[in-house]
Design a protein around this motif. Structure first.
Motif, PDB file in Angstrom:
ATOM      1  N   VAL A 142       1.111  -1.019   0.223  1.00  0.00           N
ATOM      2  CA  VAL A 142       0.404  -0.482  -0.160  1.00  0.00           C
ATOM      3  C   VAL A 142       0.609   0.956   0.005  1.00  0.00           C
ATOM      4  CG1 VAL A 142      -1.972   0.788   0.896  1.00  0.00           C
ATOM      5  CG2 VAL A 142      -1.720  -0.742   1.593  1.00  0.00           C
ATOM      6  N   THR A 143       1.190   1.235   0.578  1.00  0.00           N
ATOM      7  CA  THR A 143       2.551   2.340   1.118  1.00  0.00           C
ATOM      8  C   THR A 143       4.447   2.296   0.286  1.00  0.00           C
ATOM      9  OG1 THR A 143       3.924   2.078   3.184  1.00  0.00           O
ATOM     10  CG2 THR A 143       1.637   2.755   3.345  1.00  0.00           C
ATOM     11  N   GLY A 144       4.776   1.070   0.082  1.00  0.00           N
ATOM     12  CA  GLY A 144       6.242   1.074  -0.511  1.00  0.00           C
ATOM     13  C   GLY A 144       6.958   1.493   0.466  1.00  0.00           C
ATOM     14  N   ARG A 145       7.201   1.012   1.806  1.00  0.00           N
ATOM     15  CA  ARG A 145       7.491   1.244   2.572  1.00  0.00           C
ATOM     16  C   ARG A 145       7.117   0.260   3.871  1.00  0.00           C
ATOM     17  NH1 ARG A 145       6.587   8.057   4.521  1.00  0.00           N
ATOM     18  NH2 ARG A 145       7.431   9.090   2.504  1.00  0.00           N
ATOM     19  N   GLY A 146       8.099   0.153   4.792  1.00  0.00           N
ATOM     20  CA  GLY A 146       8.079  -1.498   6.310  1.00  0.00           C
ATOM     21  C   GLY A 146       8.494  -2.129   5.909  1.00  0.00           C
ATOM     22  N   ALA A 147       9.457  -2.764   4.468  1.00  0.00           N
ATOM     23  CA  ALA A 147       9.994  -3.658   4.424  1.00  0.00           C
ATOM     24  C   ALA A 147      10.722  -4.020   5.246  1.00  0.00           C
ATOM     25  CB  ALA A 147      10.533  -4.344   2.442  1.00  0.00           C
ATOM     26  N   GLU A 148      11.666  -3.794   5.694  1.00  0.00           N
ATOM     27  CA  GLU A 148      12.473  -3.140   7.135  1.00  0.00           C
ATOM     28  C   GLU A 148      11.913  -3.633   7.729  1.00  0.00           C
ATOM     29  OE1 GLU A 148      11.906   1.288   6.849  1.00  0.00           O
ATOM     30  OE2 GLU A 148      11.595  -0.999   5.404  1.00  0.00           O
ATOM     31  N   ILE A 149      10.899  -3.313   8.578  1.00  0.00           N
ATOM     32  CA  ILE A 149      10.385  -3.700   9.725  1.00  0.00           C
ATOM     33  C   ILE A 149      10.622  -5.086  10.438  1.00  0.00           C
ATOM     34  CG2 ILE A 149       7.716  -3.818  10.975  1.00  0.00           C
ATOM     35  CD1 ILE A 149       7.435  -1.934   9.901  1.00  0.00           C
ATOM     36  N   ALA A 150      10.913  -5.608  11.256  1.00  0.00           N
ATOM     37  CA  ALA A 150      11.797  -7.218  11.506  1.00  0.00           C
ATOM     38  C   ALA A 150      10.014  -7.558  12.667  1.00  0.00           C
ATOM     39  CB  ALA A 150      12.939  -6.909  12.769  1.00  0.00           C
ATOM     40  N   ILE A 151      10.067  -9.420  12.186  1.00  0.00           N
ATOM     41  CA  ILE A 151       8.939  -9.366  12.801  1.00  0.00           C
ATOM     42  C   ILE A 151       9.284 -10.947  14.083  1.00  0.00           C
ATOM     43  CG2 ILE A 151       6.881 -10.938  12.382  1.00  0.00           C
ATOM     44  CD1 ILE A 151       6.697  -9.013  11.067  1.00  0.00           C
ATOM     45  N   PRO A 152       9.495 -10.346  15.589  1.00  0.00           N
ATOM     46  CA  PRO A 152       9.808 -11.331  15.670  1.00  0.00           C
ATOM     47  C   PRO A 152       9.614 -12.260  16.815  1.00  0.00           C
ATOM     48  CG  PRO A 152       7.889  -9.547  16.757  1.00  0.00           C
ATOM     49  CD  PRO A 152       8.264  -9.473  15.652  1.00  0.00           C
ATOM     50  N   PRO A 153      10.037 -13.442  17.015  1.00  0.00           N
ATOM     51  CA  PRO A 153       8.986 -14.888  17.224  1.00  0.00           C
ATOM     52  C   PRO A 153       8.304 -14.596  17.906  1.00  0.00           C
ATOM     53  CG  PRO A 153      11.592 -14.853  17.619  1.00  0.00           C
ATOM     54  CD  PRO A 153      11.273 -13.344  17.690  1.00  0.00           C
ATOM     55  N   TRP A 154       7.218 -15.824  17.959  1.00  0.00           N
ATOM     56  CA  TRP A 154       5.632 -15.786  18.286  1.00  0.00           C
ATOM     57  C   TRP A 154       5.852 -15.798  19.724  1.00  0.00           C
ATOM     58  CZ3 TRP A 154       2.519 -19.385  20.400  1.00  0.00           C
ATOM     59  CH2 TRP A 154       0.800 -18.838  20.874  1.00  0.00           C
ATOM     60  N   ARG A 155       7.363 -16.487  20.401  1.00  0.00           N
ATOM     61  CA  ARG A 155       7.372 -17.102  21.828  1.00  0.00           C
ATOM     62  C   ARG A 155       8.360 -16.161  22.567  1.00  0.00           C
ATOM     63  NH1 ARG A 155      11.094 -22.454  23.095  1.00  0.00           N
ATOM     64  NH2 ARG A 155       9.267 -23.465  22.335  1.00  0.00           N
ATOM     65  N   ALA A 156       9.072 -14.823  21.895  1.00  0.00           N
ATOM     66  CA  ALA A 156       9.498 -13.829  22.319  1.00  0.00           C
ATOM     67  C   ALA A 156       8.646 -12.489  22.386  1.00  0.00           C
ATOM     68  CB  ALA A 156      10.642 -13.087  21.516  1.00  0.00           C
ATOM     69  N   THR A 157       7.319 -12.540  21.821  1.00  0.00           N
ATOM     70  CA  THR A 157       6.508 -11.899  21.480  1.00  0.00           C
ATOM     71  C   THR A 157       5.437 -12.159  23.324  1.00  0.00           C
ATOM     72  OG1 THR A 157       6.234 -11.601  19.702  1.00  0.00           O
ATOM     73  CG2 THR A 157       4.124 -10.173  20.427  1.00  0.00           C
ATOM     74  N   VAL A 158       5.429 -12.947  23.059  1.00  0.00           N
ATOM     75  CA  VAL A 158       4.066 -13.885  24.699  1.00  0.00           C
ATOM     76  C   VAL A 158       5.160 -13.682  25.511  1.00  0.00           C
ATOM     77  CG1 VAL A 158       3.709 -15.394  25.789  1.00  0.00           C
ATOM     78  CG2 VAL A 158       3.120 -15.367  23.344  1.00  0.00           C
ATOM     79  N   ALA A 159       6.547 -13.552  26.040  1.00  0.00           N
ATOM     80  CA  ALA A 159       7.272 -13.303  26.903  1.00  0.00           C
ATOM     81  C   ALA A 159       7.329 -11.805  26.877  1.00  0.00           C
ATOM     82  CB  ALA A 159       8.211 -13.133  26.196  1.00  0.00           C
ATOM     83  N   VAL A 160       7.339 -10.163  26.414  1.00  0.00           N
ATOM     84  CA  VAL A 160       6.695  -9.296  26.111  1.00  0.00           C
ATOM     85  C   VAL A 160       5.947  -9.104  27.277  1.00  0.00           C
ATOM     86  CG1 VAL A 160       6.829  -6.942  25.335  1.00  0.00           C
ATOM     87  CG2 VAL A 160       8.268  -8.832  24.657  1.00  0.00           C
ATOM     88  N   VAL A 161       4.738  -9.867  26.521  1.00  0.00           N
ATOM     89  CA  VAL A 161       3.159  -9.722  26.951  1.00  0.00           C
ATOM     90  C   VAL A 161       3.193 -10.328  28.521  1.00  0.00           C
ATOM     91  CG1 VAL A 161       0.976 -10.736  26.893  1.00  0.00           C
ATOM     92  CG2 VAL A 161       2.160 -10.448  24.750  1.00  0.00           C
TER      93      VAL A 161
END
Length: 340
Positions: free
Chosen positions: A215-234
């Motif tokens: 849609v914007t042509g931007r954002g390709a460099e955004i990292a996708i964190p592992p699900w387990r690490a995200t749940v740990a942050v939660v």
């Protein structure tokens, strides 16, 4: 000899010759669309917030004689305890934002992160819902965090914060289930917990990033964190909700001799989540209080008074935090990533 050069025509007296110097019409229309895109949610938020505030005020007015006596007999010590718990909760949330940034790249120092948080959070009191994200993200960017990490980290931190709230509510509801029949609609918010955990799965986040790029042509460099690490942050946000719960209970204890502990915990987490979901409403004003009244099981006037009193405690912490962190913005401009 006469010259073949063409002498440019003088500008028209009515100024039409200067029109080409102005911005092209498509740019003007785009700006108008952007303005409408910001103004419409803000207007909707003000209307929703206004209706909910009217509801809360009406509940207090209906039981004013009782509420007045409770306010007159409020115990200052418990009010101070509520403010201290609110400060602890907000500071914990600020520190957890640093962990969310760590999922996307190196973590910045803790001090500047807390300063960015408290200053940027003032934006939540502005209609529209996007201002705390823009405020915190922009302060982090100016502090040295790349844009593609600064802004997504705010969204990730907010998602983790309210998923943690729903997790606390999901534990408390069975413990107090028999007493919660007054608020089945509020309990429906618990359905957001599995949906939210699914939404932070890498496949879903990756799909969202791909859509953003298309849609914007931007954002390709955004990292996708592992699900387990995200749940740990939660999970790291859970203590913040214990502080927020304690702050609300202390507010209730200042007015009541025996406020229900579990029920206030459920009402607190669900009402804050409802205020967050009502994105256009400034700081969830009115929505949070209305849901608290519905879920607390307390007399409506007392419940509304506790909700408003608790909000004032957190408002005081937000303003004080923004004021006290001003020196960080003057002394600390850079970001020193750490591996912690």
């Amino acid at each position: 000899m006469p010259s073949d050069a063409v002498t440019p025509a003088p500008p028209a007296a009515d100024g039409t010759g200067d029109r080409a110097a102005g911005p092209p019409a498509p740019a003007g229309r785009a700006r108008a669309r952007r303005a409408r895109a910001i103004a419409l949610p803000a207007l909707i938020g003000l209307v929703i917030g206004g209706v909910c505030i009217a509801f809360v005020v009406a509940r207090i007015a209906d039981q004013w004689s009782q509420v007045r006596d409770q306010i007159a007999g409020a115990e200052p010590g418990w009010i101070v305890a509520a403010i201290l718990c609110a400060a602890a909760g907000m500071t914990w949330i600020a520190a957890c934002w640093r962990r969310a940034m760590g999922l996307l790249g190196p973590r910045p120092d803790r001090g500047p992160t807390i300063a960015w948080y408290f200053t940027g959070e003032i934006g939540k009191y502005v209609p529209g819902g996007v201002w705390p994200v823009l405020g915190r993200g922009e302060l982090a960017r100016r502090g040295g965090v790349p844009r593609h990490r600064a802004y997504p980290s705010v969204g990730l931190s907010l998602a983790a914060l309210y998923l943690a709230a729903l997790a606390v509510a999901a534990v408390l509801v069975p413990l107090d289930l028999a007493k919660q029949s007054e608020s089945p609609a509020a309990l429906a918010l618990l359905l957001l917990l599995p949906l939210g955990l699914a939404a932070v799965h890498p496949r879903v986040l990756g799909w969202g990033r791909d859509l953003l790029v298309r849609v914007t042509g931007r954002g390709a460099e955004i990292a996708i964190p592992p699900w387990r690490a995200t749940v740990a942050v939660v999970a790291s946000y859970l203590p913040a909700w214990l502080f927020i719960w304690a702050a609300t209970w202390c507010t209730a204890r200042a007015l009541l001799p025996h406020p229900p502990v579990l029920r206030i915990g459920v009402a607190t987490t669900l009402s804050w989540t409802a205020g967050f979901v009502a994105v256009p409403v400034p700081a969830g004003a009115g929505v949070r209080e209305a849901v608290f009244v519905a879920a607390s099981g307390l007399p409506a006037g007392i419940g509304a008074t506790i909700a408003v009193g608790s909000r004032l405690a957190f408002l005081l912490v937000d303003v004080a935090g923004a004021a006290l962190t001003v020196p960080w913005h003057r002394r600390r401009r850079g970001v020193a990533p750490s591996g912690a």
